[in-house]
Motif scaffolding. Structure first.
Motif, PDB file in Angstrom:
ATOM      1  N   VAL A   1       0.840  -1.204   0.000  1.00 49.33           N
ATOM      2  CA  VAL A   1       0.000   0.000   0.000  1.00 49.33           C
ATOM      3  C   VAL A   1       0.873   1.252   0.000  1.00 49.33           C
ATOM      4  CG1 VAL A   1      -1.687   1.334   1.324  1.00 49.33           C
ATOM      5  CG2 VAL A   1      -1.954  -1.139   1.116  1.00 49.33           C
ATOM      6  N   CYS A   2       1.927   1.243   0.820  1.00 52.72           N
ATOM      7  CA  CYS A   2       2.850   2.385   0.872  1.00 52.72           C
ATOM      8  C   CYS A   2       3.527   2.606  -0.471  1.00 52.72           C
ATOM      9  CB  CYS A   2       3.896   2.176   1.961  1.00 52.72           C
ATOM     10  SG  CYS A   2       3.269   2.374   3.639  1.00 52.72           S
ATOM     11  N   CYS A   3       3.869   1.500  -1.152  1.00 49.04           N
ATOM     12  CA  CYS A   3       4.517   1.617  -2.451  1.00 49.04           C
ATOM     13  C   CYS A   3       3.577   2.220  -3.490  1.00 49.04           C
ATOM     14  CB  CYS A   3       5.013   0.259  -2.933  1.00 49.04           C
ATOM     15  SG  CYS A   3       6.474  -0.315  -2.047  1.00 49.04           S
ATOM     16  N   VAL A   4       2.317   1.838  -3.424  1.00 47.60           N
ATOM     17  CA  VAL A   4       1.331   2.420  -4.337  1.00 47.60           C
ATOM     18  C   VAL A   4       1.234   3.924  -4.109  1.00 47.60           C
ATOM     19  CG1 VAL A   4      -1.126   2.525  -4.924  1.00 47.60           C
ATOM     20  CG2 VAL A   4      -0.006   0.301  -4.614  1.00 47.60           C
ATOM     21  N   LEU A   5       1.190   4.326  -2.836  1.00 49.49           N
ATOM     22  CA  LEU A   5       1.048   5.747  -2.505  1.00 49.49           C
ATOM     23  C   LEU A   5       2.328   6.533  -2.778  1.00 49.49           C
ATOM     24  CD1 LEU A   5      -0.934   5.495   0.875  1.00 49.49           C
ATOM     25  CD2 LEU A   5      -1.826   6.107  -1.377  1.00 49.49           C
ATOM     26  N   MET A   6       3.484   5.920  -2.521  1.00 52.03           N
ATOM     27  CA  MET A   6       4.741   6.660  -2.584  1.00 52.03           C
ATOM     28  C   MET A   6       5.523   6.427  -3.872  1.00 52.03           C
ATOM     29  SD  MET A   6       6.000   6.507   1.353  1.00 52.03           S
ATOM     30  CE  MET A   6       6.786   8.095   1.184  1.00 52.03           C
ATOM     31  N   LEU A   7       5.085   5.481  -4.694  1.00 47.15           N
ATOM     32  CA  LEU A   7       5.753   5.243  -5.965  1.00 47.15           C
ATOM     33  C   LEU A   7       4.807   5.441  -7.154  1.00 47.15           C
ATOM     34  CD1 LEU A   7       7.985   2.095  -5.304  1.00 47.15           C
ATOM     35  CD2 LEU A   7       8.734   4.427  -5.690  1.00 47.15           C
ATOM     36  N   LEU A   8       3.737   4.677  -7.173  1.00 44.85           N
ATOM     37  CA  LEU A   8       2.855   4.707  -8.336  1.00 44.85           C
ATOM     38  C   LEU A   8       2.072   6.013  -8.438  1.00 44.85           C
ATOM     39  CD1 LEU A   8       1.485   1.041  -8.436  1.00 44.85           C
ATOM     40  CD2 LEU A   8       3.495   2.035  -9.543  1.00 44.85           C
ATOM     41  N   PHE A   9       1.616   6.550  -7.296  1.00 43.37           N
ATOM     42  CA  PHE A   9       0.850   7.797  -7.336  1.00 43.37           C
ATOM     43  C   PHE A   9       1.716   8.967  -7.813  1.00 43.37           C
ATOM     44  CE2 PHE A   9      -0.847  11.610  -5.079  1.00 43.37           C
ATOM     45  CZ  PHE A   9      -2.024  11.731  -5.817  1.00 43.37           C
ATOM     46  N   PRO A  10       2.917   9.178  -7.233  1.00 45.58           N
ATOM     47  CA  PRO A  10       3.785  10.242  -7.776  1.00 45.58           C
ATOM     48  C   PRO A  10       4.174   9.997  -9.234  1.00 45.58           C
ATOM     49  CG  PRO A  10       4.528   9.604  -5.594  1.00 45.58           C
ATOM     50  CD  PRO A  10       3.501   8.593  -6.014  1.00 45.58           C
ATOM     51  N   LEU A  11       4.433   8.719  -9.589  1.00 43.16           N
ATOM     52  CA  LEU A  11       4.798   8.406 -10.973  1.00 43.16           C
ATOM     53  C   LEU A  11       3.660   8.756 -11.925  1.00 43.16           C
ATOM     54  CD1 LEU A  11       6.862   7.228 -12.919  1.00 43.16           C
ATOM     55  CD2 LEU A  11       5.905   4.957 -12.458  1.00 43.16           C
ATOM     56  N   LEU A  12       2.427   8.501 -11.506  1.00 43.90           N
ATOM     57  CA  LEU A  12       1.266   8.857 -12.327  1.00 43.90           C
ATOM     58  C   LEU A  12       1.195  10.367 -12.538  1.00 43.90           C
ATOM     59  CD1 LEU A  12      -1.370   8.043 -13.745  1.00 43.90           C
ATOM     60  CD2 LEU A  12      -2.528   8.231 -11.522  1.00 43.90           C
ATOM     61  N   LEU A  13       1.430  11.131 -11.465  1.00 42.94           N
ATOM     62  CA  LEU A  13       1.443  12.594 -11.583  1.00 42.94           C
ATOM     63  C   LEU A  13       2.535  13.067 -12.536  1.00 42.94           C
ATOM     64  CD1 LEU A  13       0.885  13.709  -7.869  1.00 42.94           C
ATOM     65  CD2 LEU A  13      -0.785  13.652  -9.733  1.00 42.94           C
ATOM     66  N   ILE A  14       3.699  12.411 -12.469  1.00 41.43           N
ATOM     67  CA  ILE A  14       4.811  12.778 -13.348  1.00 41.43           C
ATOM     68  C   ILE A  14       4.459  12.503 -14.807  1.00 41.43           C
ATOM     69  CG2 ILE A  14       7.168  12.168 -13.996  1.00 41.43           C
ATOM     70  CD1 ILE A  14       7.704  11.681 -11.000  1.00 41.43           C
ATOM     71  N   VAL A  15       3.890  11.327 -15.063  1.00 42.67           N
ATOM     72  CA  VAL A  15       3.521  10.957 -16.436  1.00 42.67           C
ATOM     73  C   VAL A  15       2.479  11.932 -16.990  1.00 42.67           C
ATOM     74  CG1 VAL A  15       2.387   9.203 -17.843  1.00 42.67           C
ATOM     75  CG2 VAL A  15       4.093   8.520 -16.151  1.00 42.67           C
ATOM     76  N   ILE A  16       1.478  12.270 -16.183  1.00 39.83           N
ATOM     77  CA  ILE A  16       0.440  13.207 -16.625  1.00 39.83           C
ATOM     78  C   ILE A  16       1.049  14.588 -16.911  1.00 39.83           C
ATOM     79  CG2 ILE A  16      -1.638  14.474 -15.913  1.00 39.83           C
ATOM     80  CD1 ILE A  16      -2.470  11.976 -14.340  1.00 39.83           C
ATOM     81  N   SER A  17       1.907  15.054 -15.998  1.00 37.98           N
ATOM     82  CA  SER A  17       2.518  16.376 -16.157  1.00 37.98           C
ATOM     83  C   SER A  17       3.354  16.449 -17.429  1.00 37.98           C
ATOM     84  CB  SER A  17       3.396  16.696 -14.939  1.00 37.98           C
ATOM     85  OG  SER A  17       2.627  16.799 -13.764  1.00 37.98           O
ATOM     86  N   TYR A  18       4.210  15.449 -17.641  1.00 41.14           N
ATOM     87  CA  TYR A  18       5.094  15.502 -18.809  1.00 41.14           C
ATOM     88  C   TYR A  18       4.364  15.195 -20.106  1.00 41.14           C
ATOM     89  CZ  TYR A  18       9.322  16.368 -16.160  1.00 41.14           C
ATOM     90  OH  TYR A  18      10.283  16.953 -15.377  1.00 41.14           O
ATOM     91  N   THR A  19       3.293  14.442 -20.041  1.00 41.31           N
ATOM     92  CA  THR A  19       2.475  14.234 -21.241  1.00 41.31           C
ATOM     93  C   THR A  19       1.889  15.552 -21.712  1.00 41.31           C
ATOM     94  OG1 THR A  19       1.914  11.973 -20.582  1.00 41.31           O
ATOM     95  CG2 THR A  19       0.476  13.034 -22.200  1.00 41.31           C
TER      96      THR A  19
END
Length: 313
Positions: free
Chosen positions: A199-217
């Protein structure tokens, strides 16, 4: 052997032996550590001393350098000390300190990279609104949140590892106290904690990574619409370097914390861990900062001041 709690030191198996090849690799790691130490320290000082760099973007870069500086100092000095002295032990307090700082800094940097991606998104897509959307108050709040969330994750992991009992061997198959390597020695049921880690990995890895992908897209879409070829090239160069860091950092992190331990070997864990704890802290200031014209000018200004003082003296 009877179940044991933290009644004696742990043994760090390390990553190098005394073979000529490994001695060369150890020397290379020391070189990387020195470059990372100097580069990140220089970045923090330049941004602090040069008023032209007192902007939210460079404030974020200074925080990234500070995190990288602390992260590499958490692992490499102890590894080097053990290798040179021949002693591989680490105390319970030292082990828990390494877990807290490595996990906290890892989590904080994960969120900070997402904040930096958002900063570039606002700067490129909404340049006129940038002073309002990314002012000092907002950037300070986002950075403070990154530190707090990372520290919370570190506290959770330390509390969990202290609550477990450890059986038989106390040899950690790593060059620093890593949570996954330490828990492999536990004889306590780890299912609840492993769920919490996921759960921590989802919140601290996948969630920020999703924000990064959206921002750079969105940034890439905006760049493609630019009429200026020079502006398009500059934006693409910036985005490419940022995405390179993101890919290396999150790729290694997801391998360590989300890939099943049954599908990887201790050697793979050591190599990937060294990648994001040793190599990435050296590459970040080189990729993010020293290729930047403003940083280069600030560095040249410092060198000129030093030369003028020598001439006066």
């Amino acid at each position: 052997m009877e179940n044991q709690t933290f009644s004696s030191d742990f043994i760090l198996m390390g990553i190098f032996s005394q073979t000529p090849t490994h001695i060369f690799l150890f020397s290379l790691v020391l070189g990387i550590f020195t470059v990372a130490l100097l580069a990140n320290t220089l970045m923090v000082l330049l941004i602090y001393l040069d008023t032209r760099l007192h902007t939210p973007m460079y404030f974020l870069l200074s925080q990234l350098s500070l995190m990288d500086l602390m992260l590499i100092c958490t692992t490499v000095p102890k590894m080097a000390c053990n290798y040179l002295s021949g002693r591989r032990s680490i105390s319970v307090a030292g082990c828990e300190a390494q877990i807290f700082f490595s996990v906290s800094l890892f989590g904080a940097e994960s969120f900070l990279l997402a904040v930096m991606a958002y900063d570039r998104y606002v700067a490129i897509c909404y340049p006129l609104q940038y002073p309002n959307l990314m002012n000092w108050k907002i950037s300070g709040l986002l950075v403070a949140s990154s530190w707090i969330l990372g520290s919370f994750d570190g506290i959770v992991d330390v509390a969990a590892t202290l609550s477990f009992s450890y059986c038989g061997s106390r040899e950690i198959a790593q060059f620093f106290c890593d949570v996954s390597a330490l828990l492999s020695l536990s004889c306590t049921d780890r299912s609840t904690f492993e769920t919490l880690v996921f759960v921590c990995c989802v919140l601290m890895l996948l969630f920020p990574l999703l924000l990064i992908v959206i921002s750079y897209t969105r940034v890439i879409v905006a760049v493609l619409r630019m009429s200026s070829g020079e502006g398009r090239h500059k934006a693409f160069t910036t985005c490419t370097s940022h995405l390179l860091v993101v890919g290396m950092y999150y790729g290694a992190a997801m391998f360590i914390y989300m890939w099943p331990t049954s599908n990887r070997s201790p050697t793979q864990d050591k190599m990937v861990s060294s990648f994001y704890t040793i190599l990435t802290p050296m590459l970040n200031p080189l990729i993010y900062s020293f290729r930047n014209k403003d940083v280069a000018k600030a560095f040249s200004k410092v060198l000129e001041k030093g030369k003028s003082r020598e001439q006066i003296g």
